[in-house]
Write an enzyme that holds these catalytic residues in place. Structure first.
Site, short mmCIF file in Angstrom:
data_model
loop_
_atom_site.label_atom_id
_atom_site.label_comp_id
_atom_site.label_asym_id
_atom_site.label_seq_id
_atom_site.Cartn_x
_atom_site.Cartn_y
_atom_site.Cartn_z
NE ARG A 90 -3.27 2.35 2.60
CZ ARG A 90 -4.27 2.63 3.68
NH1 ARG A 90 -4.67 1.86 4.43
NH2 ARG A 90 -4.94 3.81 3.67
CG ASN A 144 -11.20 -1.19 -1.20
OD1 ASN A 144 -11.99 -0.93 -1.52
ND2 ASN A 144 -10.83 -0.46 -0.04
CB CYS A 164 -18.05 0.28 -0.16
SG CYS A 164 -17.25 1.69 0.33
CG HIS A 194 -13.62 3.74 -3.18
ND1 HIS A 194 -12.16 3.33 -2.98
CD2 HIS A 194 -14.50 3.48 -2.16
CE1 HIS A 194 -12.47 2.76 -1.61
NE2 HIS A 194 -13.88 2.68 -1.25
CE1 TYR A 244 -11.22 6.15 -1.53
CE2 TYR A 244 -13.29 6.10 -0.67
CZ TYR A 244 -12.15 5.65 -0.29
OH TYR A 244 -11.81 4.91 0.49
#
Length: 420
Positions: A90, A144, A164, A194, A244
């Site tokens: 990440r 995700n 989500c 998102h 987002y």
């Protein structure tokens, strides 16, 4: 009722356990299996999970195992919460795109594509093993990028629904502002995972009075602050975009911000270390307050509600990720969208959505095209497919950026890409 959580050693898991304990009348779990190959983390999380159940008087049994097949065998539902490559991967997703002047984020832009490429093959392998060990089980995907992963699962014929926490977060926030119970608030939530907008906030049901104008008039400053967007932009839109959307509406500003502070992954890694130390305390028998800063707020409530609807055939309306099937007529039927849907034992049936304004429909169509190409790259591999997906993404869209990002993506993820 038996549930299994794949990725059960996650620091998120106590949030889920707390929800299962509190909401046991909604979802009466008799056996909960936490599956994870990381034995050290799993032991810490499993110990805390048992103490939470015991403190709240939940009679269910909690089992921990590294054996996927044994863990999911006979399960009624399997929850997937995976992070392939951990926080280290990440951190890369959030940093190397910035070298090209592009957003560095784990689910959006080039970093989101990298996560999809790492994740889709692993999730599909797990799903096939689940199908053999628990052929009737529902797969609830919280992994995700949820939209792309859910589409991969559905295209492979799995009984899957994507989940989500953005929508339930808005529902809880608006309910508090309106001083009503969350169950009274129904969202006109539309878009892709998102990439969503709240076009209405209705009281009492999908056809109830729209309270969004009142919310914006009376609480617009607070709503805009939470989104990190100017109040005047929210007012001009007349809707509440997901946070987002800031990556799209303020791309250059966000890139500048991200270049001046540690990555979110670095913050979360430090937080996880502290959380795991807390989880090892035999006196701890509730989720610690620090977990709220980790992310995933209301994840447990959303997961419990969805699992209950699927397994108890309640026919509730919930915001899920599911096949479009004509809901948004400008998208293919097999696109995965995020909208309110009736959920029962047969699956999901999205509610009708009023015609979308071009401002939203255009971006949804563009990102859907990118997701098509991203899934193709995840399933079939190859540098050209990665480049094409990046070129199609509205946050990239220039061949020089796409070339440079392709090289960096492959270099940083080679160990996870069988074709590289």
């Amino acid at each position: 009722m038996k549930l299994a959580v794949v990725g059960g050693g996650s620091t998120y898991t106590p949030e889920l356990i707390d929800g299962f304990a509190r909401l046991r009348d909604t979802l009466p779990v008799e056996e909960l299996v936490l599956v994870d190959p990381a034995a050290d983390r799993l032991e810490l999380v499993g110990g805390l999970a048992r103490r939470i159940f015991a403190k709240q008087g939940h009679p269910g049994r909690i089992v921990t195992t590294a054996d996927l097949e044994a863990g999911v065998e006979g399960a009624d539902a399997v929850l997937l919460q995976l992070r392939i490559g951990g926080q280290a991967a990440r951190n890369q997703d959030e940093t190397w795109p910035l070298e090209c002047g592009c957003i560095g984020q784990e689910t959006t832009g080039a970093g989101g594509l990298a996560k999809a490429l790492r994740t889709v093959p692993v999730v599909l392998d797990i799903a096939e093993r689940v199908r053999r060990a628990a052929p009737d089980a529902w797969i609830i995907d919280f992994t995700n990028p949820v939209g792309i992963v859910t589409r991969a699962l559905l295209q492979a014929g799995h009984k899957a629904v994507g989940l989500c926490n953005v929508a339930i977060g808005f529902q809880r926030k608006f309910a508090a502002l309106l001083d009503v119970a969350p169950e009274q608030v129904h969202l006109d939530h539309v878009g892709l995972n998102h990439l969503t907008w709240e076009r209405g906030v209705r009281l009492g049901g999908p056809d109830g009075a729209d309270m969004l104008p009142k919310l914006l008039a009376e609480h617009g400053d607070a709503i805009a602050d939470d989104l990190h967007m100017p109040r005047q932009i929210v007012d001009r839109l007349g809707v509440v975009p997901s946070y987002y959307l800031r990556y799209y509406y303020a791309h250059d500003e966000v890139v500048r911000e991200l270049g001046t502070k540690p990555s979110r992954a670095a913050e979360v890694a430090a937080m996880e270390k502290q959380l795991l130390e807390m989880y090892g305390d035999p006196a701890l028998d509730e989720k610690p307050a620090l977990l709220a800063k980790r992310g995933g707020a209301f994840y447990s409530e959303a997961a419990v509600a969805l699992a209950s609807s699927l397994l108890r055939n309640t026919g509730d309306v919930q915001v899920v990720n599911a096949y479009n099937n004509g809901t948004l007529p400008f998208l293919p039927d097999d696109a995965v969208i995020e909208v309110p849907a009736v959920v029962d034992a047969t699956g999901t049936a999205p509610l009708p959505v009023p015609a979308l304004e071009p401002l939203y429909a255009g971006l949804i169509a563009n990102v859907t095209a990118y997701e098509d190409l991203a899934l193709e790259a995840a399933l079939r591999g190859g540098r050209d497919r990665v480049f094409t997906a990046l070129l199609a993404h509205p946050l990239i869209g220039q061949y020089e950026y796409a070339e440079a990002l392709t090289d960096r993506l492959i270099a940083h993820n080679r160990e996870h890409l069988a074709w590289a």
